[in-house]
Design an enzyme around this catalytic site. Sequence first.
Site, PDB file in Angstrom:
ATOM      1  N   ALA A  28      46.753  16.496  58.757  1.00 51.35           N
ATOM      2  CA  ALA A  28      46.242  17.069  60.003  1.00 51.35           C
ATOM      3  C   ALA A  28      44.726  17.022  59.950  1.00 51.35           C
ATOM      4  O   ALA A  28      44.134  16.739  58.906  1.00 51.35           O
ATOM      5  CB  ALA A  28      46.735  18.501  60.193  1.00 51.35           C
ATOM      6  N   MET A  29      44.093  17.317  61.075  1.00 52.87           N
ATOM      7  CA  MET A  29      42.635  17.317  61.157  1.00 52.87           C
ATOM      8  C   MET A  29      42.174  18.475  62.019  1.00 52.87           C
ATOM      9  O   MET A  29      42.632  18.635  63.138  1.00 52.87           O
ATOM     10  CB  MET A  29      42.139  15.983  61.730  1.00 52.87           C
ATOM     11  N   GLU A  30      41.206  19.238  61.474  1.00 48.27           N
ATOM     12  CA  GLU A  30      40.807  20.523  62.025  1.00 48.27           C
ATOM     13  C   GLU A  30      39.841  20.428  63.194  1.00 48.27           C
ATOM     14  O   GLU A  30      39.022  21.325  63.394  1.00 48.27           O
ATOM     15  CB  GLU A  30      40.166  21.371  60.924  1.00 48.27           C
ATOM     16  N   ASN A  31      39.900  19.378  63.986  1.00 45.88           N
ATOM     17  CA  ASN A  31      38.994  19.256  65.129  1.00 45.88           C
ATOM     18  C   ASN A  31      38.955  20.574  65.890  1.00 45.88           C
ATOM     19  O   ASN A  31      39.992  21.148  66.235  1.00 45.88           O
ATOM     20  CB  ASN A  31      39.467  18.142  66.069  1.00 45.88           C
TER      21      ASN A  31
ATOM     22  N   GLU B  38      44.632  24.304  58.795  1.00 43.47           N
ATOM     23  CA  GLU B  38      43.742  23.838  59.866  1.00 43.47           C
ATOM     24  C   GLU B  38      43.116  25.007  60.605  1.00 43.47           C
ATOM     25  O   GLU B  38      41.936  24.957  60.979  1.00 43.47           O
ATOM     26  CB  GLU B  38      44.518  22.937  60.832  1.00 43.47           C
TER      27      GLU B  38
ATOM     28  N   GLU C   7      37.419  22.128  52.162  1.00 39.93           N
ATOM     29  CA  GLU C   7      38.830  21.855  51.912  1.00 39.93           C
ATOM     30  C   GLU C   7      39.443  22.753  50.849  1.00 39.93           C
ATOM     31  O   GLU C   7      40.607  23.124  50.943  1.00 39.93           O
ATOM     32  CB  GLU C   7      39.013  20.380  51.545  1.00 39.93           C
TER      33      GLU C   7
END
Length: 1891
Positions: free
Chosen positions: A1149-1152, A1185, A1207
């Site tokens: 996943a990516m924490e945009n 996230e 992270e």
Amino acid sequence: MTGFYRSHYNDGPHPKVVAASHLQPTNAREVFPCFDEPALKAVFHITIIHDQGTVALSNSMETGVVNITIDGHNVSQTTFEPTKIMSTYLLAFVVCDYSHIETHEIPVLIRLWANREFQSGRYGDYALKVTVPLLTQLESMLDITFPLTKYDQVALPDYSAPPMENWGLVTYRELVLWYRPNLSSHSEREWLTIIVAHELVHTWIGNLVTLQWWSDLWLNEGFATYFSSVVASRVEADMNLMEMMLFHYPRQIMAKDAQPDSRPLSCPPDEINTRQDIENMFTEITYGKGALVLHMLSDFLTEAVFIQGLRMYLKQYSYGSVTPANLWKHLQDAVDSCPNVTLPAAVDDIMNRWTLQMGFPVVTIDTTTGSISQHHFLLDPDAVVDRPSIYKYEWIIPVRWMKSGKEQSQVWLLNKTDVFDDMRTGADMDWVLANLHMAGYYRVNYDLGNWDRLLTQLHTNHEVIPTVNRAQIIDDTFNLAGAKVVDLTLALRSTRYLWKERELLPWEATIKHLDQLMLRLEPHSNLHRHIQEYIKKQVQPLFRHFENMTSHWTEIPSRHTDKYLQAIVIVLACRVGMEECRRLVVTWYKAWMENPASNPIPPHLKAQVYCAALAEGGQAEWDFGWEAFHHHVSAKERANQDMLRGLGCTRVRQLLDRYLQYMMDPDKNLLLDIAEITEYIASNDLGESIAWKFVVTKWHDIVYSYGAESNEPAGLILEVTKRFSSKNKLDELQKFKRVLLGSGSGSALRALEKAIQRTKENIRWLEENQKPVLEWFSREGGLREEPLDSFSLLADMGKGVFVISRTVGVLGIVLVAAGAATIIALSVVYAQEKSKNAEAVPPTPPDTSTTTRGPASTTPTPSNEPWDQYRLPDTLRPSTYNVTLWPRLTKNEHGLYVFTGHSTVDFECVKETDLILIHSNQLNLTQIDGHLATLTGLDGATAPAIRTTWLQGATQYLVIQLSDKLLAGKSYQLYTEFTGELADDLGGFYRSEYYEGSELKVLATTQMQPTDARKAFPCFDEPALKAVFHMTLIHDRNTVALANGMEIGTINTTQGEVEVSVTTFEPTPIMSTYLLAFVVCEYDFIGTPPGEKVQIRIWARPQAIAEGQGDYALEKTGPILQFFENYYNAPYPLNKSDQIALPDFSAGAMENWGLITYRETALLYNNETSSNGDKEWVATVIAHELAHMWFGNLVTMEWWNDLWLNEGFATYVSYLGADHAEPTWKLKELFVLSTVQGVFGVDALASSHPLSYPPGEINSPEQISELFDSITYSKGASVIRMLSEFLTEDVFKRGLSTYLNAFAYQNTVYKDLWKHLQDEVNKTPGLQLPGSIEEIMNRWILQMGFPVVSVDTTTGNISQKHFLIDPESVVDRPSAYNYEWYVPITWMKNGVVQAPVWLITKSADQSPMKTTDWVLVNLNIAGFYRVNYDQGNWERLLTQLNADHKWGLLFLFFNCLHICPFVYLSLLVLTYFSYLWCLPGVFLLPLVPVWGISPTSGACLGYFSYLWCLPGVFLLPLVPVWGISPTSGACLGYFSYLWCLSGVFLLPLVPAWGISPTSGALLSGSLDSTSIFSVIPVINRAQIVDDAFNLARAKIVDTVLALRTTQYLSRETDYMPWESAVRSLGYYFLMFDRTEVYGSMQKYIKKQVGPLFKHFETITANWTKIPDGHNDQYNQVNAITVACKVGVEGCAELTLGWFKEWMKDPQNYSIHPNLKSTVYCNGIAAGGVDEWNFAWEAFKNTSSAAEADKLLYALSCTKIPWLLNRYLQYSLDPNMVRKQDAVFSIVYIAGNVIGQPLAWDFIRANWKFIFQSGGGGLSFGRLITGVTERFSTEFELKQLLDFKAEHADVGFGSATIALDQSIEKTKANIKWLEENKEKVDEWLTAAARQQ
């Protein structure tokens, strides 16, 4: 012999042919069409078809040889691995019938190929042997691993060119490599060492980093020449090679460079165009002067700084091409980083004067005034220099000097002249000596007074002056005299002291110049007696010295230089008529004649003795020498032509004539030696006229023998005429010129012109110097002066005086010089070949025709310019972006998906600059008014005009150069328009695809982290350059657009003829570019009701939303967000939280910020198909996230070197957030298994890395990507957890809160966090630490690895040591903390928790730990370290595990002073066991809410928990000493384990009573039956197993001890110990599943797991239901998986039965999701093609990502190889397996013992494609690690090393570290197997038999 040519040799009576290549510099084009320029590097895939029975070689390792038939011919076809990216001139191939020898001393395979005779004589042994230390020495010096996996050296029989550094296949003339200790001389050993070193140096300098164009050839050859001496001197220290280099190079080179037609090291590129121009660069100037200038540079920089800069240069430009400016830049950087080195100017300013102008200066020092000046030195002072110089032939000169034997501080001569008072000596006797140790490339002259004092010093005590400077004085004076700067007699005076000299170099200098005198004086032999007596007087003491040293010539000197000097003694003593010398050489030669099979002449003296003895002898001696040459000397000696030279020394004229006749006789096989033999004869004064006559009369025959194009005849003219110094000889030359004019021989004519000019110079020199020379020698020699008349000349010639004369003189001296100057030989050999070529081919006039040039490159040559640096300059800071993008979700006319866009960025100029650098990658920028951007001023600022723009591909910049400067404090706006490809590469703005039914759907999405925002639009793409983003998306009307901000509105419009929607979004908060996100798709969503403070929406494919797969994520997101708001004490910063599930996504996943993107399996949960593991994954990833919304997004690391701050922290608190959302799952315990133990294995490698790097180490996108590994995530999380534990969670949270609030919307470094945590520690009374947070934690983040803590209960000593899984591995990375840590020690004794302690030194004594009870350290693995014990304590722990690893509460209560008799019965009845307390002899006392304990959750209820009401007794305050915080009621760490009740006894609150052992908090709910009785906490039971196995691998404990920790498992039912054991034994499976040990291992594990399998069979009612507990569900999977793996009865039948039932009715029969992975895998493994095909169809058709993941794994379990190969092929086809899953499928296949070699072969064959097209870059490390984890043989290690070398040109991206770690692991595995295989087999066999 250029291009691809043939060579010949004889194998006995059989002629043999060898095909070989020599492509430097421009001959690759003769072999195949190619872009034949050095900068046009490429990868070469070579296939060679050749005769069967021959071997084919090329640059790379052979991949295979097959026999085929072509046109009826049976041939072999050899293919080779692709080469590195390299220049065409480095390509090589050889076809021969050679054999080879090889060495495996180092990871590089080194082979030496030669014919059978060569190999049988073992003539290549030394070359092979010396290659290894030379190579390793270079690796160490240059700090770059040898780039290849193999290094072939080939000895070619007929190879006229010099050795050639072809990458991986170096070609030599056979006899260059020929060496036998008993036959070869020391000079041959030196020569061979230097040559091998030279070619090895080229591996790095020339091959890895190559000159941009031939105009800078010295960058290759000068470096190789210099470093060959440096590295050879370290390997063969006895040779004194560096000092010899410092003399021989200047002596050879400066004579060339003092000519008016010399040339600079670097020529303007446009001067070097034609092939001839290029070949003319291969001269002594390139090789020798290049080396000397580099030595000077190294000297004034210091070697350390020079090497530092060189390392940076090589690493920066690996596989690239360079100019000198690139080198200067990196050396300047090294200088700037070293405060101890100061220069008077920049490195490039200094060095350009030495490389861009020819020649060198003479430095003149006047000690009477202190004046020092410089002048361009020319041997002919009247010569005119035509080549202009912008520096006006002035240099910046480093002057090292001494005064009267004491070295002084170096000074710099910056101008034409200067004054240094320290050099003024006045009238005293001090002398000055400059150019100390000949560090500088210049000559030195002094005032006459200083010269006199120097010469006086030589006479009185010469050793005060360094040896090389004694030689320098002689060499400088003779050359200054030749240039008429000083008088010749001054030079002659410099030799007067030599009778005392015992060192080589001064003698060599003298001989060289006396030799030149002899060339001019010898015809006038009246001088001979004077010179003879002078030399005899000087040499006699030296002759006696060696006579004594060698015990009357029976021994050989031990010193390398003494061997050379001994040869000089022989030459000189025999030359001047010393009778002892004549007798010596004759005796040796006669002894050889008597026994031809045994040559008594020492190898290093053969050339000198042959010549001297043949000059003394007659026909018998000559005939013997002739026969010996053909029959009694080695091939190497024949090639050296020692005897051919000697035969030319005879004083018998008839023999010289016969020699010439033999030479022309084809039967004598000397036709190719005509030039050399004629030169040898001409060197004999008796033979000079014979040789000249031969040349004149036989000229056409000579030319015919060599061929019209050969340069040999031209060279012959120069050699035969070099003594000419009379008018008669000049006339003869003029006559011969007329002959040549008619022959059309251009090269010979030019040679003759040089001979004429030289003869004129000799005549002039004699006129000027003959008389003073005669006077000086007659005086110094003690003879009276005699008139120079014809009678005296004739008389002397008839006397036989000086009979050896020129024969021994010149020849002997040349031979000695050749031996002593082998260092320079390599530098000039190529120059000689090419200079002859230069004479052979007339100069080509410059091409003035019109040429068409291509457009300028968009990626200029790397330099020290800002655009060639990966980091942005600190001149600009963005504030606002306005970005509009339009993704096209259908293909354009070119079949591509694209997006278009335009953007503005407003930025402030922080520092005045005329340059804008902004990141842009893979974007096609639109030209606007001729440029790629427009610039306007804001707020009244005026924008300067744009001068030029371009894209810098290597560093991914749009470069904008302005005509004027931007002003500091002013703001500007940059506008760009662009088009990009909406590729499927999973990075930047990319496309993802899925099917809805049969319809293909395309969506556009993003993944910007870490450096791909620049692929979407031009931006300042660094995390610290935060800004506000205004986004607008243009999209198809049937799609929805999402971005970080909430949508403001959507309007429908038309763009061109396309109907579209335009969606605008609220501005983002100020944030980093990598957090930007936008998606265009046809998704649905579910969400929280409108109007809530934070709107949460879960987006996914419509089918997934309709099936409820987003429900769980929506249910848990709100509580987790609320938890983090409370945890951080900071509100969620945004008004919405979109989370979207993408079909193709490289990461989890990516924490945009505001739009989190997920892989589908990380967000979607399907009750029908998802397991409890899938559910846990969704919960923890969402928590991870969401944690980033604060930690990472709100507050961001300054640079990627501190990525762990983002992270690691998010990983740790994700478990806290998920634990809050799912409190029954015990996720805080599972953290240990999933995170701590997982990363221990990686961090125990010597190739690990610290959490936090120095910022300067992390620059390029590739380096940044490497950081996304388990160290960053898991170790980061583990050390943060440890920090939270020893601070207490309350203190930790308060520090985080102040940190986040203080740095909101800013960037930080780790020290900022330490400061805020320290502030909270300082505010907390009673919290004592052994040092500051920074002192403690820096040891955990700034050094890699972790300690093993060793506890000795016999002494109470505890100690720490850096834990390495391979104890023999070497840690190259230094640590300021010496790999010691501040270690928090938590522990228990016999089940009773003890007070924690700290270990802050290497070792300490803790008396409480001196005990006979068992001790357990690192409770619940709160600390990031492993633990070892003395053997006695291990035995007690194992006894406890095996006897009863669980204690009942009753046992504990018996440890109390007062025993409650009804406790045990009560425990069986009551529910809330944790509420029950045994109070002294009273009763069971429920802790009801009034006492502060919640009856429903067990949690402490606020401040009520401070007081406890004990019935009828008293109120007992729980003060901090008992572990309760008086301010918050929180438990204070491990002190809460001990409670003092009423002063009566200590009552341990072990986990069985509901108290958390990590925080002291009460555990909620009732505890299961296992944990009630556990005396060793469950986490620590897992720890004991895991630690023991890893300590055994590290050879700290015996492997048998580790295996014994598993014996109790037959009675263990908890998940964590079993999971730990399964993982640990997994290593044994990997190591042994291909060996005979596997059988006994299966039997033992079958015995241990059988009871667990039965246990779950029972509690699941014969497998009809699923256990209730989360961890029990996990352990059920373990039970089935392991039982089936080792053949427990009933397991295979169970799983295959389930699978078959599913195949029968896939729509209705359902296997429980928890068991699907193991059932699918075992079913496919036990089945065949039908089972695999069924599963494949299920995989293709499922709409559940979780189900697809399980099938993706299960498909790898088949035992059928062709199915595995088909699956591998599918993995790279995105229509079969999604790109995001390709790595997983390959790793799964590699996990199958049958699939492992298939997967590895597949990876090697397809690496370039995989690397360039798949995975988004972040999963390659997982791929390499997964595919190689079973590697445990030398063969696999070699393959791994080969793989690394072969694909270095492609690169490894984020797998770079993983690859190094895999190599290290493989080496450790090999060692482990060697040491443990037998004992493991024995133990397993015995243990399996035990009942």
